[in-house]
Design an enzyme around this catalytic site. Structure first.
Site, PDB file in Angstrom:
ATOM      1  N   ASP A  50      -3.102  -1.351   7.594  1.00  6.39           N
ATOM      2  CA  ASP A  50      -2.486  -1.782   6.344  1.00  6.39           C
ATOM      3  C   ASP A  50      -2.629  -0.629   5.351  1.00  6.39           C
ATOM      4  O   ASP A  50      -3.481   0.255   5.530  1.00  6.39           O
ATOM      5  CB  ASP A  50      -3.200  -3.033   5.839  1.00  6.39           C
ATOM      6  N   ASP A  52      -2.262  -0.741   1.278  1.00  7.76           N
ATOM      7  CA  ASP A  52      -2.906  -1.015  -0.016  1.00  7.76           C
ATOM      8  C   ASP A  52      -4.147  -1.884   0.181  1.00  7.76           C
ATOM      9  O   ASP A  52      -4.067  -2.984   0.721  1.00  7.76           O
ATOM     10  CB  ASP A  52      -1.918  -1.682  -0.967  1.00  7.76           C
TER      11      ASP A  52
END
Length: 213
Positions: A50, A52
């Site tokens: 991922d 952020d």
């Protein structure tokens, strides 16, 4: 609704991964993935991060490269080159659908991330809003399936490292392995429900490689 997500190579012009017309619907394998928490597991053939909250601080709808700050340990968190394990990034960016962010700004932020962290592989983005019914927005499995296909490995042989429950649910839906690295924004129930939890991104990668974490 048929979904369209984008893969964004940093060093080249971005392009849509697939067009709306004639695009097949991305679906995970129907059988549920077994719960292997605490059991010995094979080293994954690919690691999907991922963005952020996992690789960099979570700045909402960030389109400014100057605001990119790597999380502690992110610079050295990739599997070693000799391990032969490719990586990619899978990220929801609903700011595009909301008109708060353009894909060009998204690409500029990604370029800054790679300047700070080094190459992290191809970038796969869901630019849709949460109500659009796409197949790519996590917790749907679309981004995991797309990244696995692009890297040439089975989705079930991938691992996903993320900071919230939707990252882990996307991994589960694609029959991939999911490792949660909690942040202050991670809800307690997401931690409790995660099959594997690591204290930081370095520990998560070490866990996947079978090294002491």
């Amino acid at each position: 609704m048929l979904a369209t997500s984008a893969v964004i190579p940093v060093a080249a012009t971005w392009h849509w991964l697939r067009g709306l017309a004639g695009r097949r619907r991305l679906t995970a394998q129907p059988d549920p993935a077994p719960d292997t928490a605490g059991a010995e597991q094979a080293v994954p053939q690919a690691v999907l991060f991922d963005r952020d909250g996992t690789l960099v601080d979570d700045v909402a709808y960030n389109g400014d490269p100057a605001r990119v700050v790597p999380v502690p340990g992110a610079r050295g968190a990739r599997p070693p080159e000799g391990a032969g394990i490719p990586t990619a990034v899978i990220t929801n960016q609903s700011g595009v659908a909301r008109g708060l962010l353009t894909l060009e700004q998204f690409r500029a932020v990604n370029q800054r991330i790679e300047e700070l962290l080094g190459p992290v592989g191809p970038w796969f983005v869901c630019p849709h809003g949460p109500d659009e019914g796409c197949d790519c927005r996590k917790p749907a499995p679309g981004l995991v399936l797309q990244a696995a296909e692009a890297l040439g490995v089975p989705a079930s042989a991938c691992a996903v490292i993320g900071d919230i429950g939707s990252d882990i649910e996307a991994a589960r839906a694609a029959r991939a392995r999911g490792v949660l690295v909690p942040t202050p924004k991670t809800r307690p129930e997401e931690v409790a429900e995660a099959p594997e939890v690591a204290r930081d991104i370095v520990s998560a990668v070490e866990r996947l490689l079978g090294e002491p974490a």
